[in-house]
Scaffold this active site. Sequence first.
Site, PDB file in Angstrom:
ATOM      1  N   ALA A 135      18.391 -15.515  11.935  1.00  0.00           N
ATOM      2  CA  ALA A 135      16.992 -15.486  12.372  1.00  0.00           C
ATOM      3  C   ALA A 135      16.557 -14.074  12.735  1.00  0.00           C
ATOM      4  CB  ALA A 135      16.803 -16.424  13.557  1.00  0.00           C
ATOM      5  N   LYS A 162      18.398  -4.603   1.797  1.00  0.00           N
ATOM      6  CA  LYS A 162      19.393  -4.323   0.768  1.00  0.00           C
ATOM      7  C   LYS A 162      20.015  -5.635   0.301  1.00  0.00           C
ATOM      8  CE  LYS A 162      20.559   0.301   2.451  1.00  0.00           C
ATOM      9  NZ  LYS A 162      21.642   1.201   2.914  1.00  0.00           N
ATOM     10  N   HIS A 169       0.858  -1.188   0.000  1.00  0.00           N
ATOM     11  CA  HIS A 169       0.000   0.000   0.000  1.00  0.00           C
ATOM     12  C   HIS A 169       0.892   1.235   0.000  1.00  0.00           C
ATOM     13  CE1 HIS A 169       0.950   0.698   4.259  1.00  0.00           C
ATOM     14  NE2 HIS A 169       0.692  -0.581   4.454  1.00  0.00           N
TER      15      HIS A 169
END
Length: 210
Positions: free
Chosen positions: A185, A191, A138
């Site tokens: 984790a 990036k 959105h």
Amino acid sequence: MYISKRILCSINDSNLTDIKIMERYSQYFSPNSWVSFSGCPSITMTQIDGSGINLKSDFSNTIDIDSGCYIESTELPAFPSGPTKFTCVALRDENFGRIRIGKNCVLQGTSICSYNLVDIGDRVIFGPNVVIMDCSGHAIERRGNSDEWDRLKISPVYIGDDAWLGYGVIVLPGVSIGKRAVIGAGSVVSKDIPDGCVAAGNPCVVKYVI
């Protein structure tokens, strides 16, 4: 307006055997590849602000899971994970996003949402509850305006062969993760991560080269 067609639903189709799940999957996608399902995943085609989904549409180019993959959607794994979820999205009457998964990959409660392309190499291992998205979903500002869908950030995601993503990793739009990369984790990958390194954190950064 959102219109969805559910190919498989982890709730409504929970009574299907693993073989029946494979048969249903093969009716729409990759009929020549054998995929091992444990439990029922959710596979959904969603159209946003369009004229409606043609129930006879050819979805065969949207999801391609190559042979030898294992898709886990049960409560059996040692660590908490939900059903694996694949969602392909079409803006208006454009093409649906595509999900491509190479050979011998392991997914455990993995969620992938594609507006354009999520491309995963061979022998990639996903820890439970990994999330991969190629779109922001959105607009940040002026939500509900007539041009909202034109302002979405949509950019393909690529994950190289033999990568390993740990529990709860989130991969954001436009990211490339290199071959043999290990992502710790809970990391948020915003990036590119190069080949052959260990990376972790929020934001995810390279810790050392393997």
